[in-house]
Each structure stands twice: as C-alpha cells, then as structure tokens.
Design an enzyme around this catalytic site. Structure first.
Site, PDB file in Angstrom:
ATOM      1  N   GLY A 164      -9.958   0.281   0.932  1.00 48.68           N
ATOM      2  CA  GLY A 164     -10.495   1.120   2.002  1.00 48.68           C
ATOM      3  C   GLY A 164     -11.855   1.675   1.606  1.00 48.68           C
ATOM      4  O   GLY A 164     -12.877   0.997   1.709  1.00 48.68           O
ATOM      5  N   GLY A 165     -11.867   2.907   1.121  1.00 49.39           N
ATOM      6  CA  GLY A 165     -13.116   3.633   0.838  1.00 49.39           C
ATOM      7  C   GLY A 165     -14.131   2.831   0.026  1.00 49.39           C
ATOM      8  O   GLY A 165     -15.324   2.823   0.362  1.00 49.39           O
TER       9      GLY A 165
ATOM     10  N   GLU B 154       0.847  -1.192   0.000  1.00 50.43           N
ATOM     11  CA  GLU B 154       0.000   0.000   0.000  1.00 50.43           C
ATOM     12  C   GLU B 154       0.886   1.247   0.000  1.00 50.43           C
ATOM     13  O   GLU B 154       1.320   1.698   1.071  1.00 50.43           O
ATOM     14  CB  GLU B 154      -0.898   0.025   1.236  1.00 50.43           C
ATOM     15  CG  GLU B 154      -1.846  -1.150   1.339  1.00 50.43           C
ATOM     16  CD  GLU B 154      -3.096  -0.794   2.138  1.00 50.43           C
ATOM     17  OE1 GLU B 154      -4.183  -1.073   1.636  1.00 50.43           O
ATOM     18  OE2 GLU B 154      -2.973  -0.224   3.240  1.00 50.43           O
TER      19      GLU B 154
ATOM     20  N   SER C 293      -6.527   3.354  -3.248  1.00 51.10           N
ATOM     21  CA  SER C 293      -7.444   3.915  -4.250  1.00 51.10           C
ATOM     22  C   SER C 293      -7.914   2.893  -5.286  1.00 51.10           C
ATOM     23  O   SER C 293      -8.110   3.231  -6.458  1.00 51.10           O
ATOM     24  CB  SER C 293      -6.815   5.138  -4.941  1.00 51.10           C
ATOM     25  OG  SER C 293      -6.593   6.171  -4.000  1.00 51.10           O
TER      26      SER C 293
HETATM   27  P1  13P Z   1      -8.352   3.422   0.019  1.00 53.86           P
HETATM   28  O1  13P Z   1      -8.856   2.251  -0.787  1.00 53.86           O
HETATM   29  O2  13P Z   1      -9.435   4.237   0.630  1.00 53.86           O
HETATM   30  O3  13P Z   1      -7.344   4.227  -0.752  1.00 53.86           O
HETATM   31  O4  13P Z   1      -7.554   2.788   1.279  1.00 53.86           O
HETATM   32  C1  13P Z   1      -6.616   1.809   1.051  1.00 53.86           C
HETATM   33  C2  13P Z   1      -6.234   1.230   2.375  1.00 53.86           C
HETATM   34  O5  13P Z   1      -5.580   1.875   3.176  1.00 53.86           O
HETATM   35  C3  13P Z   1      -6.691  -0.127   2.683  1.00 53.86           C
HETATM   36  O6  13P Z   1      -6.061  -0.620   3.820  1.00 53.86           O
END
Ligand code: 13P
Length: 249
Positions: free
Chosen positions: A230-231, A163, A209
């Site tokens: 994440g989101g 990440e 993302s």
């Molecule tokens: P996003 O998908 O919101 O960018 O977050 C990634 C994340 O940190 C998953 O652990």
C-alpha cells in the site's frame, strides 16, 4: 517455478500528478525480471496503462462488480477494467470487506466474473488482531479461502494475498515465522482443493507494512512469492527498493 510479483495498491490515493511516480518506475524498470503491477484508482487506470505501455509493468483495478453490466450506479465491471487496460484486479481487500460489507460469497462472485473477463484475481484474506489474539488465525484464513476462491481458479488466474488487518498501514508486521505459518497453510489448502499442480502454481503475496527495509526478510520466507504494497507503492523510490529486494530474492 512461480514468477515473483510486486504489486502496488494505491487505494484512494492519487490524481493525474501521481502518474509521474509511475513514469519514474517505468523508466527504472522497463523489463523487470519479476512481475510488477500497479493498481491505481479507477480514474487513473487508463492513463496509467498508457504510461506503462511498451514496458513489462502492468496495471490493475482495486475492485469490480459481480455483474457483467447493468443498473449499478457508480460501479465498475470486470470488462470495463479490461477495456481500460487492466490485467488484474484486487478483490476482497479487508477495506472493501469492512467499508462495504463484502462477504466471502461476494468476493467469490466477483472473482468469477473477473476470471471470465480474463483478469487475474488477487483475492485478499487476513485476520483481525482480535482473531489473532484468540488464536483463530488459521480458521479465519481457511474460511476466507474456501468461501472467496472460485472453483475455476488456476495458477494463471488466481493470486492470493495474505494481509493481516492489524498490519495494514500500521508499521506492525507479523514475525517471519507467523508469515511463514500462514503462507504454508494457504499453500496446503490450495493443494488439497485444486490438486498439487494447480495448488503449487498459485502465487501467494504478503501484504501489510511492507517497506524497502523489511522486504528482503519477508521475501526469504517460504511460500512468499511477492508483496501487495500500500503506502510504500505510492512513491517510485520506495517501491523501487521493494522491487529490487524481490528481484534479488
Ligand atoms: P500498507 O502497505 O500501507 O500497509 O497496505 C497494505 C495493503 O493493504 C495493500 O493492499
């Protein structure tokens, strides 16, 4: 063959109302052809486990303490996660490293107790923008891998998530070549340390993302076995698009 994994990290988002998203996901994918994991906040873990009971979707934690039990107010042990229904735990996320000063050796100690408790440890690594711009990415990732991953790791109990910090929640994604370069590097490092058999069996997730619109391209990159999202894992509809893309990859 490594089984593909779509993992959702809800971070510090969600109260009981959010379980309806998980219900919808469980209705849509009762028997996915890939592994699907949701890591809700600890307060929802037990109810989330109950919500997906009877389906092939599993739930996990977002952190655990390195001690088995004891005087650690506010912390959660690996056994407690198991007790609440978890089969995995995210460790060493950059937000934990940043917000709580977690170092590689802390992550390694947590991964050890998590594995001992029967959990899969999803160990996160990733560089900052400054580190990437200074062309230090592979050095940083190499140091995080050797420092954070315990010796007892196998393809069964370890998952590594790459990440890049600058890609988390920003809408920015590395190029597919950049993702491939880091994933190939992680694979080589794991093979060198654990031998080809184990090194090849550890699943490598990309995170940062990931959305339904970019998932297929990312999943086509070599050594990308899935995503840590994440989101886009908070809404069943978005996460379904990512699961679909991974099932077709
Ligand atoms: P996003 O998908 O919101 O960018 O977050 C990634 C994340 O940190 C998953 O652990």
């Amino acid at each position: 063959m490594r089984r593909k994994l779509a993992a959702g990290n809800w971070k510090m988002n969600g109260t009981a109302a959010a379980l309806s998203e998980l219900e919808e996901l469980a209705r849509s994918f009762p028997n996915p052809s890939i592994d699907v994991l949701i890591c809700p906040p600890a307060t929802l873990l037990y109810r989330a486990a109950e919500t997906v009971r009877g389906t092939d979707i599993t739930v996990g934690g977002q952190n655990c303490h390195a001690a088995i039990s004891g005087a650690h107010t506010g912390d959660i042990s690996a056994d407690m996660l198991v007790d609440a229904g978890a089969n995995a735990v995210i460790l060493g996320h950059s937000e934990r490293r940043e917000d709580h000063g977690e170092q590689n050796e802390d992550v390694r100690a947590k991964a050890r107790v998590a594995m001992d408790a029967g959990l899969k440890a999803i160990v996160c690594v990733g560089e900052s923008l400054e580190q990437r711009e200074a062309a230090n990415t592979l050095d940083i990732i190499g140091g995080q891998l050797s420092g954070s991953i315990p010796d007892q790791s196998t393809g069964e109990n370890l998952i590594v998530a790459y990440e890049p910090i600058w890609a988390i929640g920003t809408g920015k994604v590395p190029t597919l070549d950049e993702i491939g370069e880091v994933h190939d590097f992680i694979r080589t490092r794991l093979e060198r340390r654990f031998g080809e058999g184990v090194g090849r069996s550890v699943r490598l997730l990309y995170g940062g993302s990931v959305k339904p619109s970019n998932a297929s391209d990312i999943f086509a990159v070599s050594n990308v076995d899935g995503a840590l999202v994440g989101g886009a894992s908070l809404k069943a509809q978005d996460f379904s698009g990512i699961i679909d893309a991974l099932q077709k990859a």
